[in-house]
Design a protein around this motif. Structure first.
Motif, PDB file in Angstrom:
ATOM      1  N   GLY A 288       0.844  -1.183   0.000  1.00 43.34           N
ATOM      2  CA  GLY A 288       0.000   0.000   0.000  1.00 43.34           C
ATOM      3  C   GLY A 288       0.881   1.234   0.000  1.00 43.34           C
ATOM      4  N   VAL A 289       0.567   2.198  -0.844  1.00 51.32           N
ATOM      5  CA  VAL A 289       1.362   3.416  -0.960  1.00 51.32           C
ATOM      6  C   VAL A 289       0.469   4.611  -0.660  1.00 51.32           C
ATOM      7  CG1 VAL A 289       2.888   4.780  -2.420  1.00 51.32           C
ATOM      8  CG2 VAL A 289       2.669   2.311  -2.811  1.00 51.32           C
ATOM      9  N   ALA A 290       0.886   5.433   0.276  1.00 51.77           N
ATOM     10  CA  ALA A 290       0.112   6.619   0.628  1.00 51.77           C
ATOM     11  C   ALA A 290       1.033   7.620   1.306  1.00 51.77           C
ATOM     12  CB  ALA A 290      -1.058   6.262   1.541  1.00 51.77           C
ATOM     13  N   SER A 291       0.478   8.769   1.628  1.00 48.96           N
ATOM     14  CA  SER A 291       1.298   9.839   2.202  1.00 48.96           C
ATOM     15  C   SER A 291       1.387   9.751   3.714  1.00 48.96           C
ATOM     16  CB  SER A 291       0.730  11.207   1.805  1.00 48.96           C
ATOM     17  OG  SER A 291      -0.641  11.283   2.148  1.00 48.96           O
ATOM     18  N   ASN A 292       0.704   8.772   4.344  1.00 49.26           N
ATOM     19  CA  ASN A 292       0.849   8.589   5.787  1.00 49.26           C
ATOM     20  C   ASN A 292       0.695   7.115   6.134  1.00 49.26           C
ATOM     21  OD1 ASN A 292      -2.042   8.019   6.498  1.00 49.26           O
ATOM     22  ND2 ASN A 292      -2.311  10.094   5.700  1.00 49.26           N
ATOM     23  N   MET A 293       1.047   6.773   7.358  1.00 52.46           N
ATOM     24  CA  MET A 293       1.136   5.373   7.770  1.00 52.46           C
ATOM     25  C   MET A 293      -0.206   4.662   7.767  1.00 52.46           C
ATOM     26  SD  MET A 293       3.961   5.591  10.859  1.00 52.46           S
ATOM     27  CE  MET A 293       3.877   3.843  11.210  1.00 52.46           C
ATOM     28  N   SER A 294      -1.224   5.273   8.373  1.00 49.94           N
ATOM     29  CA  SER A 294      -2.501   4.569   8.512  1.00 49.94           C
ATOM     30  C   SER A 294      -3.149   4.314   7.158  1.00 49.94           C
ATOM     31  CB  SER A 294      -3.449   5.351   9.425  1.00 49.94           C
ATOM     32  OG  SER A 294      -3.755   6.615   8.893  1.00 49.94           O
ATOM     33  N   THR A 295      -3.079   5.285   6.243  1.00 54.43           N
ATOM     34  CA  THR A 295      -3.668   5.089   4.920  1.00 54.43           C
ATOM     35  C   THR A 295      -2.886   4.047   4.125  1.00 54.43           C
ATOM     36  OG1 THR A 295      -4.395   7.414   4.931  1.00 54.43           O
ATOM     37  CG2 THR A 295      -4.453   6.242   2.827  1.00 54.43           C
TER      38      THR A 295
ATOM     39  N   GLY B 251      -1.440  -7.734  -3.896  1.00 54.06           N
ATOM     40  CA  GLY B 251      -2.006  -6.469  -4.352  1.00 54.06           C
ATOM     41  C   GLY B 251      -1.019  -5.313  -4.341  1.00 54.06           C
ATOM     42  N   LEU B 252      -1.375  -4.287  -5.074  1.00 52.76           N
ATOM     43  CA  LEU B 252      -0.643  -3.020  -5.072  1.00 52.76           C
ATOM     44  C   LEU B 252      -1.673  -1.903  -5.194  1.00 52.76           C
ATOM     45  CD1 LEU B 252       1.820  -1.191  -5.168  1.00 52.76           C
ATOM     46  CD2 LEU B 252       1.982  -1.612  -7.639  1.00 52.76           C
ATOM     47  N   VAL B 253      -1.859  -1.148  -4.139  1.00 52.23           N
ATOM     48  CA  VAL B 253      -2.848  -0.076  -4.115  1.00 52.23           C
ATOM     49  C   VAL B 253      -2.150   1.231  -3.779  1.00 52.23           C
ATOM     50  CG1 VAL B 253      -4.923   0.810  -2.999  1.00 52.23           C
ATOM     51  CG2 VAL B 253      -4.711  -1.641  -3.454  1.00 52.23           C
ATOM     52  N   VAL B 254      -2.320   2.215  -4.652  1.00 47.34           N
ATOM     53  CA  VAL B 254      -1.696   3.520  -4.483  1.00 47.34           C
ATOM     54  C   VAL B 254      -2.781   4.552  -4.235  1.00 47.34           C
ATOM     55  CG1 VAL B 254      -0.241   5.277  -5.544  1.00 47.34           C
ATOM     56  CG2 VAL B 254       0.182   2.840  -6.021  1.00 47.34           C
ATOM     57  N   VAL B 255      -2.643   5.294  -3.160  1.00 48.61           N
ATOM     58  CA  VAL B 255      -3.610   6.343  -2.814  1.00 48.61           C
ATOM     59  C   VAL B 255      -2.873   7.676  -2.856  1.00 48.61           C
ATOM     60  CG1 VAL B 255      -5.318   7.138  -1.150  1.00 48.61           C
ATOM     61  CG2 VAL B 255      -4.783   4.690  -1.306  1.00 48.61           C
ATOM     62  N   GLU B 256      -3.109   8.422  -3.927  1.00 49.05           N
ATOM     63  CA  GLU B 256      -2.440   9.716  -4.064  1.00 49.05           C
ATOM     64  C   GLU B 256      -3.003  10.716  -3.064  1.00 49.05           C
ATOM     65  OE1 GLU B 256      -2.019  11.063  -8.146  1.00 49.05           O
ATOM     66  OE2 GLU B 256      -2.450   9.018  -8.835  1.00 49.05           O
ATOM     67  N   PRO B 257      -2.217  11.716  -2.678  1.00 49.42           N
ATOM     68  CA  PRO B 257      -2.640  12.658  -1.635  1.00 49.42           C
ATOM     69  C   PRO B 257      -4.021  13.270  -1.856  1.00 49.42           C
ATOM     70  CG  PRO B 257      -0.331  12.977  -2.143  1.00 49.42           C
ATOM     71  CD  PRO B 257      -0.833  11.973  -3.137  1.00 49.42           C
TER      72      PRO B 257
END
Length: 428
Positions: free
Chosen positions: A169-176, A188-194
């Motif tokens: 999981g890729v995001a701008s903070n730990m919990s996300t 899986g590979l999930v990217v959540v942009e800011p």
């Protein structure tokens, strides 16, 4: 890592790929007790879950070797019946932590090579801060971010060099990032942009929010809060009234707000495990079996980390949300799985006649100093405490990871958080 123990078993037995695999203890000849450490996704389709008694797992998914033996003894039965049996058996393997550590070590070498800051949460989960190595800029194709490409590179290295699957999981903070890593398992590979954090989180069930387990999710449901978006929009004062200071913190995570920094892992002050029943149970046997499995798991994790402990405790959640803790202090630091189990069961006796919704076991006052452990001739400073706090541990989808450490004794599983096991966070 996805069903890490099962993935490791498949690594050395390729024939197990895509087959139902259950890792645990208690099904070998002469063993009368045990539980599931982790189950592959194929095994979960038959209702096999982490921390489940092995007897129940075997009822839902017969062991392949046993099924074959029964088939050989039978003088009747068609070919189609044999094929059906082959489709409904599982491959059971004992926990081999030494092997799993070797595989995990190879994975961690890649992680530390891929990031300047790595926080190892367990044998099969970690946070990486790659801020200085990539960015949210778009690549040459204008579609994927550089961050997504970097994550794919790390993921492919693990698959290529180690041979086990990982979900990232890729995001701008730990919990996300944690939520994203659980969003599309396995592999899986999930990217959540800011700019998409709130949009990504809003429709997810509230239990997807990092830090919310079944008990908290049920309580939020009674408040009419079913999704992360509903939690994000909830009244902070109402949440504080219901959950204390933890309420607004959970609301922030549901909004995608988390300013924690990824820091290298420090030594924990306690190690603990929790597990919830599908329905509150008054069965003394069920409660004792669950506590025994949790105690063995906690003691194994302490052994794996080279930790001794001075305090052993349990947590019992009674309907509707009455949280009770009991603990006993020892005369000195010990490393004794049998003692953890016996003390935990003694503390559990207080709740023998109560319906219990959730149980937990904890060892605390940890020491990592080398040297002999204390010799116990009896209890010293024994104490019992009740904790009225409503805090609930974060669940881990991996894991939590798969989460997970420690060789299993007396037919019980090890492994932090493998899949469905509810758990306390490690106190840092």
């Amino acid at each position: 890592m996805d069903c890490f123990y099962a993935s490791c078993e498949r690594l050395r037995e390729p024939a197990l790929r895509e087959e139902p695999v259950v890792v645990g203890m208690g099904y070998e000849a002469g063993e009368t007790f045990g539980a599931v450490a982790t189950a592959s996704y194929e095994a979960r389709e038959y209702g096999v879950e982490s921390a489940q008694p092995i007897s129940q797992a075997l009822e839902r998914l017969p062991r392949a070797a046993e099924a074959t033996a029964e088939g050989n003894e039978s003088e009747s039965g068609s070919e189609s019946e044999s094929e059906t049996d082959a489709d409904t058996v599982g491959h059971y393997r004992p926990v081999d932590l030494e092997f799993y550590r070797e595989v995990a070590g190879e994975v961690k070498e890649i992680l530390h090579d891929s990031a300047d800051v790595v926080r190892e949460v367990s044998i099969d989960e970690a946070y990486l801060d790659v801020t200085d190595r990539t960015s949210w800029d778009r690549g040459p194709d204008g579609e994927r971010t550089l961050a997504e490409g970097y994550a794919r590179h790390v993921k492919q290295r693990i698959a290529r060099e180690v041979g086990v699957p990982a979900s990232v999981g890729v995001a701008s903070n730990m919990s996300t990032a944690k939520i994203a890593s659980d969003h599309d398992k396995p592999d899986g590979l999930v990217v959540v942009e800011p700019g998409r954090v709130a949009e990504f989180l809003a429709p997810l069930p509230v239990e997807s929010v990092h830090g919310i387990g079944p008990v908290t999710a049920d309580r939020l449901g009674e408040m009419g809060i079913e999704t992360a978006g509903g939690l994000a929009d909830a009244d902070p004062a109402e949440l504080r009234s219901a959950f204390g200071s933890r309420g607004p913190e959970l609301r922030d995570r549901a909004r995608g707000v988390d300013d924690r920094e990824v820091t290298p892992t420090g030594r924990p002050k306690s190690l603990s495990r929790e597990s919830a029943f599908a329905e509150a149970t008054e069965s003394a046997a069920e409660k004792r079996e669950r506590v025994a499995a949790l105690a063995a798991d906690v003691a194994s994790r302490a052994q794996n980390r080279g930790a001794t402990y001075r305090t052993i405790g349990i947590k019992a959640v009674l309907p509707p949300y009455d949280i009770n803790t009991r603990e006993r202090s020892l005369s000195g630091p010990v490393d004794d799985p049998d003692l953890v189990e016996s003390v935990a069961l003694e503390l559990l006796a207080e709740f023998e006649d109560d319906a219990v919704r959730k149980l937990g076991v904890r060892v605390s006052n940890l020491s990592f100093a080398d040297g002999e452990q204390a010799r116990l001739d009896g209890w010293e400073g024994a104490e019992t405490a009740e904790d009225a706090e409503t805090a609930e541990a974060a669940g881990d989808g991996g894991r939590r990871s798969d989460e997970r450490d420690g060789r299993r004794r007396a037919g019980r599983p090890s492994g932090r958080g493998q899949a469905s096991l509810d758990q306390f966070d490690e106190s840092e």
